[in-house]
Design a protein around this motif. Structure first.
Motif, PDB file in Angstrom:
ATOM      1  N   LEU A  49       0.809  -1.219   0.000  1.00 53.35           N
ATOM      2  CA  LEU A  49       0.000   0.000   0.000  1.00 53.35           C
ATOM      3  C   LEU A  49       0.841   1.268   0.000  1.00 53.35           C
ATOM      4  O   LEU A  49       0.449   2.278  -0.580  1.00 53.35           O
ATOM      5  N   ASP A  50       1.988   1.256   0.655  1.00 54.19           N
ATOM      6  CA  ASP A  50       2.840   2.449   0.701  1.00 54.19           C
ATOM      7  C   ASP A  50       3.403   2.782  -0.668  1.00 54.19           C
ATOM      8  O   ASP A  50       3.430   3.941  -1.087  1.00 54.19           O
ATOM      9  N   PHE A  51       3.865   1.755  -1.388  1.00 51.25           N
ATOM     10  CA  PHE A  51       4.460   1.964  -2.711  1.00 51.25           C
ATOM     11  C   PHE A  51       3.434   1.856  -3.842  1.00 51.25           C
ATOM     12  O   PHE A  51       3.753   2.147  -4.992  1.00 51.25           O
ATOM     13  N   GLU A  52       2.201   1.418  -3.516  1.00 54.85           N
ATOM     14  CA  GLU A  52       1.132   1.240  -4.503  1.00 54.85           C
ATOM     15  C   GLU A  52       1.570   0.307  -5.634  1.00 54.85           C
ATOM     16  O   GLU A  52       1.416   0.612  -6.818  1.00 54.85           O
ATOM     17  N   ILE A  53       2.130  -0.858  -5.249  1.00 51.74           N
ATOM     18  CA  ILE A  53       2.552  -1.825  -6.265  1.00 51.74           C
ATOM     19  C   ILE A  53       2.129  -3.236  -5.864  1.00 51.74           C
ATOM     20  O   ILE A  53       2.059  -3.566  -4.686  1.00 51.74           O
ATOM     21  N   LYS A  54       1.867  -4.041  -6.880  1.00 52.36           N
ATOM     22  CA  LYS A  54       1.619  -5.465  -6.684  1.00 52.36           C
ATOM     23  C   LYS A  54       2.959  -6.174  -6.692  1.00 52.36           C
ATOM     24  O   LYS A  54       3.805  -5.899  -7.541  1.00 52.36           O
ATOM     25  N   THR A  55       3.181  -7.072  -5.760  1.00 50.56           N
ATOM     26  CA  THR A  55       4.467  -7.780  -5.669  1.00 50.56           C
ATOM     27  C   THR A  55       4.291  -9.245  -6.087  1.00 50.56           C
ATOM     28  O   THR A  55       3.158  -9.742  -6.164  1.00 50.56           O
ATOM     29  N   PRO A  56       5.381  -9.975  -6.325  1.00 51.97           N
ATOM     30  CA  PRO A  56       5.275 -11.397  -6.691  1.00 51.97           C
ATOM     31  C   PRO A  56       5.092 -12.329  -5.494  1.00 51.97           C
ATOM     32  O   PRO A  56       4.973 -13.547  -5.684  1.00 51.97           O
ATOM     33  N   LEU A  57       5.075 -11.788  -4.275  1.00 53.54           N
ATOM     34  CA  LEU A  57       4.952 -12.631  -3.089  1.00 53.54           C
ATOM     35  C   LEU A  57       3.516 -13.124  -2.925  1.00 53.54           C
ATOM     36  O   LEU A  57       2.573 -12.332  -2.829  1.00 53.54           O
ATOM     37  N   ILE A  58       3.361 -14.452  -2.869  1.00 55.91           N
ATOM     38  CA  ILE A  58       2.033 -15.047  -2.687  1.00 55.91           C
ATOM     39  C   ILE A  58       1.760 -15.205  -1.192  1.00 55.91           C
ATOM     40  O   ILE A  58       2.574 -15.759  -0.456  1.00 55.91           O
ATOM     41  N   ILE A  59       0.606 -14.724  -0.764  1.00 60.52           N
ATOM     42  CA  ILE A  59       0.184 -14.853   0.626  1.00 60.52           C
ATOM     43  C   ILE A  59      -0.752 -16.051   0.740  1.00 60.52           C
ATOM     44  O   ILE A  59      -1.793 -16.097   0.074  1.00 60.52           O
ATOM     45  N   ALA A  60      -0.384 -17.017   1.562  1.00 61.07           N
ATOM     46  CA  ALA A  60      -1.235 -18.186   1.797  1.00 61.07           C
ATOM     47  C   ALA A  60      -2.161 -17.875   2.972  1.00 61.07           C
ATOM     48  O   ALA A  60      -1.680 -17.661   4.082  1.00 61.07           O
ATOM     49  N   PRO A  61      -3.469 -17.830   2.758  1.00 60.52           N
ATOM     50  CA  PRO A  61      -4.390 -17.513   3.851  1.00 60.52           C
ATOM     51  C   PRO A  61      -4.609 -18.741   4.741  1.00 60.52           C
ATOM     52  O   PRO A  61      -5.253 -19.703   4.347  1.00 60.52           O
ATOM     53  N   VAL A  62      -4.065 -18.699   5.933  1.00 55.44           N
ATOM     54  CA  VAL A  62      -4.110 -19.843   6.846  1.00 55.44           C
ATOM     55  C   VAL A  62      -5.388 -19.773   7.698  1.00 55.44           C
ATOM     56  O   VAL A  62      -5.668 -18.755   8.324  1.00 55.44           O
ATOM     57  N   ALA A  63      -6.150 -20.855   7.714  1.00 56.68           N
ATOM     58  CA  ALA A  63      -7.413 -20.873   8.453  1.00 56.68           C
ATOM     59  C   ALA A  63      -7.212 -21.010   9.955  1.00 56.68           C
ATOM     60  O   ALA A  63      -8.059 -20.584  10.742  1.00 56.68           O
ATOM     61  N   GLY A  64      -6.104 -21.604  10.364  1.00 55.60           N
ATOM     62  CA  GLY A  64      -5.841 -21.772  11.791  1.00 55.60           C
ATOM     63  C   GLY A  64      -4.511 -22.443  12.026  1.00 55.60           C
ATOM     64  O   GLY A  64      -4.022 -23.176  11.161  1.00 55.60           O
ATOM     65  N   ILE A  65      -3.912 -22.148  13.158  1.00 52.51           N
ATOM     66  CA  ILE A  65      -2.691 -22.825  13.587  1.00 52.51           C
ATOM     67  C   ILE A  65      -2.936 -23.390  14.978  1.00 52.51           C
ATOM     68  O   ILE A  65      -3.936 -23.053  15.631  1.00 52.51           O
ATOM     69  N   SER A  66      -2.045 -24.231  15.441  1.00 55.65           N
ATOM     70  CA  SER A  66      -2.274 -24.925  16.710  1.00 55.65           C
ATOM     71  C   SER A  66      -2.538 -23.954  17.862  1.00 55.65           C
ATOM     72  O   SER A  66      -3.423 -24.188  18.685  1.00 55.65           O
ATOM     73  N   SER A  67      -1.799 -22.836  17.924  1.00 51.76           N
ATOM     74  CA  SER A  67      -1.988 -21.896  19.040  1.00 51.76           C
ATOM     75  C   SER A  67      -3.334 -21.188  18.983  1.00 51.76           C
ATOM     76  O   SER A  67      -3.846 -20.740  20.014  1.00 51.76           O
ATOM     77  N   SER A  68      -3.939 -21.093  17.807  1.00 54.70           N
ATOM     78  CA  SER A  68      -5.235 -20.415  17.706  1.00 54.70           C
ATOM     79  C   SER A  68      -6.370 -21.248  18.306  1.00 54.70           C
ATOM     80  O   SER A  68      -7.482 -20.754  18.500  1.00 54.70           O
ATOM     81  N   PHE A  69      -6.079 -22.513  18.611  1.00 51.56           N
ATOM     82  CA  PHE A  69      -7.092 -23.386  19.225  1.00 51.56           C
ATOM     83  C   PHE A  69      -6.820 -23.640  20.707  1.00 51.56           C
ATOM     84  O   PHE A  69      -7.488 -24.469  21.328  1.00 51.56           O
ATOM     85  N   ASP A  70      -5.835 -22.936  21.283  1.00 54.21           N
ATOM     86  CA  ASP A  70      -5.402 -23.223  22.651  1.00 54.21           C
ATOM     87  C   ASP A  70      -6.511 -23.084  23.695  1.00 54.21           C
ATOM     88  O   ASP A  70      -6.497 -23.783  24.708  1.00 54.21           O
ATOM     89  N   ASN A  71      -7.449 -22.188  23.474  1.00 60.40           N
ATOM     90  CA  ASN A  71      -8.472 -21.916  24.493  1.00 60.40           C
ATOM     91  C   ASN A  71      -9.757 -22.705  24.298  1.00 60.40           C
ATOM     92  O   ASN A  71     -10.780 -22.385  24.894  1.00 60.40           O
ATOM     93  N   TYR A  72      -9.707 -23.735  23.449  1.00 58.43           N
ATOM     94  CA  TYR A  72     -10.905 -24.524  23.165  1.00 58.43           C
ATOM     95  C   TYR A  72     -10.740 -25.976  23.601  1.00 58.43           C
ATOM     96  O   TYR A  72      -9.639 -26.524  23.575  1.00 58.43           O
ATOM     97  N   GLU A  73     -11.846 -26.593  23.991  1.00 61.56           N
ATOM     98  CA  GLU A  73     -11.857 -28.022  24.269  1.00 61.56           C
ATOM     99  C   GLU A  73     -11.743 -28.780  22.948  1.00 61.56           C
ATOM    100  O   GLU A  73     -12.049 -28.246  21.872  1.00 61.56           O
ATOM    101  N   GLN A  74     -11.315 -30.038  23.031  1.00 63.01           N
ATOM    102  CA  GLN A  74     -11.039 -30.798  21.814  1.00 63.01           C
ATOM    103  C   GLN A  74     -12.259 -30.942  20.903  1.00 63.01           C
ATOM    104  O   GLN A  74     -12.139 -30.828  19.679  1.00 63.01           O
ATOM    105  N   GLU A  75     -13.427 -31.169  21.481  1.00 65.37           N
ATOM    106  CA  GLU A  75     -14.629 -31.310  20.658  1.00 65.37           C
ATOM    107  C   GLU A  75     -14.943 -30.008  19.930  1.00 65.37           C
ATOM    108  O   GLU A  75     -15.354 -30.010  18.759  1.00 65.37           O
ATOM    109  N   LYS A  76     -14.735 -28.885  20.621  1.00 63.96           N
ATOM    110  CA  LYS A  76     -14.954 -27.572  20.010  1.00 63.96           C
ATOM    111  C   LYS A  76     -13.950 -27.330  18.891  1.00 63.96           C
ATOM    112  O   LYS A  76     -14.301 -26.788  17.835  1.00 63.96           O
TER     113      LYS A  76
END
Length: 403
Positions: free
Chosen positions: A331-358
């Motif tokens: 956004l600062d340079f107003e350019i598209k770059t060749p870097l591909i961003i992989a949208p991650v739905a979740g990682i192990s730490s993002s589930f730390d506060n949930y019970e296993q069934e949840k």
């Protein structure tokens, strides 16, 4: 997302003379064409605070509302750009202790659409409008994909720690009365049993019987916690990386220090390339720090092809509002770059506060949401998830039954 090639013109004569499907995007309609009204953000330079009101829209939500003259009630081009560029993360905000953008500050979290790939949903609404207007218009068939990546920041619990780190750990266990740890550490180091975190062969074997892509990420720099680190020049550590690289793609976990030091980043990347004897194309930031835009600029400079840090450390969901990999836009340079961003739905730490069934229900929900739009379901787990009997059994069931 729709697999349609697009050309742009600001010439009215060229637009009128075009015989195929066409649409205009601007403040007012040119005539009777398919018209999408612009909210204005795509014509701006720089970053300014935006007034955003999220409203219900059929089965989903939308923002940047426009007039009834528009083919859609919201400017989904502007709204998609806002989410994909991570516009809100360029605006003033208070970071957490590790320098991360807090999930609770995001528009998606505040308006309860974090667990919906909303940009992909909007794309299908756009597709429906085009099909209604241009019935013969062809769209590319998308295929849903499942991708699991393993964060091996600590590939071994006891092995490859080096003499000083091992001696210090023994002292901590002894004076802390952690006699079971003493017993387990001694058995593993003496070769009487497998290291608790050494699940690499299992994961590679398990992936052969499932429909998900598998990648591994290794840390070559210093771990944040001294006792969690390994001695990276140890043969045991290098051998496991070589073994994994023989079967699947290997990426770099960029250490906390390397995220602030380009020379150190170059060194870590070079170390990994020397081990696997091939270019490193995948990266993931330790602690899930996304420092926009500087961190991504450095990855572009390092010729990293794809980054897997686009997630929140404490909340599962779609940080950029999509489940389709996309190109980083500076956004600062107003350019598209060749870097591909992989949208991650979740990682192990993002589930730390949930019970296993949840946890299982959330993963099933996210996977279903991705399937509905034929996107990429990307899940990141640590090899330490498989380090004890209870958690290991649960996460193995996620791999074999849910994924």
């Amino acid at each position: 997302m729709l697999g349609v090639e697009v050309t742009f013109t600001s010439s009215i004569d060229t637009f009128i003379g075009h015989q195929g499907p066409k649409a205009s995007y601007g403040a007012i309609s040119l005539g009777n064409e398919l018209f999408f009204q612009s909210q204005g953000i795509l014509l701006e330079q720089g970053v300014e605070s935006q007034e955003i009101t999220v409203r219900p829209w059929e089965e989903t939500k939308g923002f940047f509302a426009v007039s009834d003259q528009s083919a859609l009630p919201f400017d989904i081009f502007a709204a998609s750009f806002y989410l994909l560029s991570r516009y809100e993360e360029y605006l003033p905000h208070v970071k957490d202790a590790l320098g991360r953008y807090p999930s609770k500050e995001s528009l998606a979290y505040k308006n309860q659409f974090l667990q919906t790939p909303i940009v992909d949903v909007w794309a299908l609404k756009l597709k429906a409008v085009f099909i209604t207007t241009f019935p013969d218009m062809a769209f590319e068939k998308k295929e849903s994909e499942n991708h699991l990546f393993i964060q091996a920041e600590e590939p071994y619990r006891y092995k490859a720690k080096g003499f000083s780190r091992t001696l210090f750990s023994y002292s901590v266990d002894l004076f802390g009365g952690r006699f079971r740890e003493l017993f387990n550490r001694t058995r593993v180091i003496s070769g009487m049993r497998r290291d608790h975190y050494d699940c690499f062969k299992y994961l590679i074997t398990a992936s052969k019987n499932t429909n998900y892509k598998l990648s591994f990420f290794f840390l070559l720099g210093e771990a944040r916690e001294y006792l969690n680190g390994v001695t990276t020049y140890k043969n045991k550590f290098r051998q496991v990386i070589k073994y994994v690289a023989d079967y699947t793609e290997v990426g770099l976990i960029i250490s906390a220090k390397a995220q602030k030091d380009v020379a150190m980043l170059k060194n870590e990347k070079q170390q990994l390339e020397d081990i696997i004897l091939q270019d490193v194309r995948l990266a993931y930031n330790a602690d899930q720090v996304v420092d926009l835009p500087h961190g991504y600029r450095e990855l572009v400079e390092m010729e990293i092809g794809q980054d897997f840090t686009m997630c929140y450390a404490n909340k599962p969901g779609f940080r950029a509002g999509t489940c389709t990999p996309f190109l980083f836009y500076d956004l600062d340079f107003e350019i598209k770059t060749p870097l591909i961003i992989a949208p991650v739905a979740g990682i192990s730490s993002s589930f730390d506060n949930y019970e296993q069934e949840k946890i299982k229900n959330i993963i099933l929900h996210l996977k279903h949401e991705v399937k509905q739009v034929d996107g990429h379901f990307i899940l990141g787990l640590s090899n330490t998830c498989f380090g004890n009997a209870k958690d290991g059994k649960f996460w193995r069931s996620i791999l074999t039954e849910t994924l």
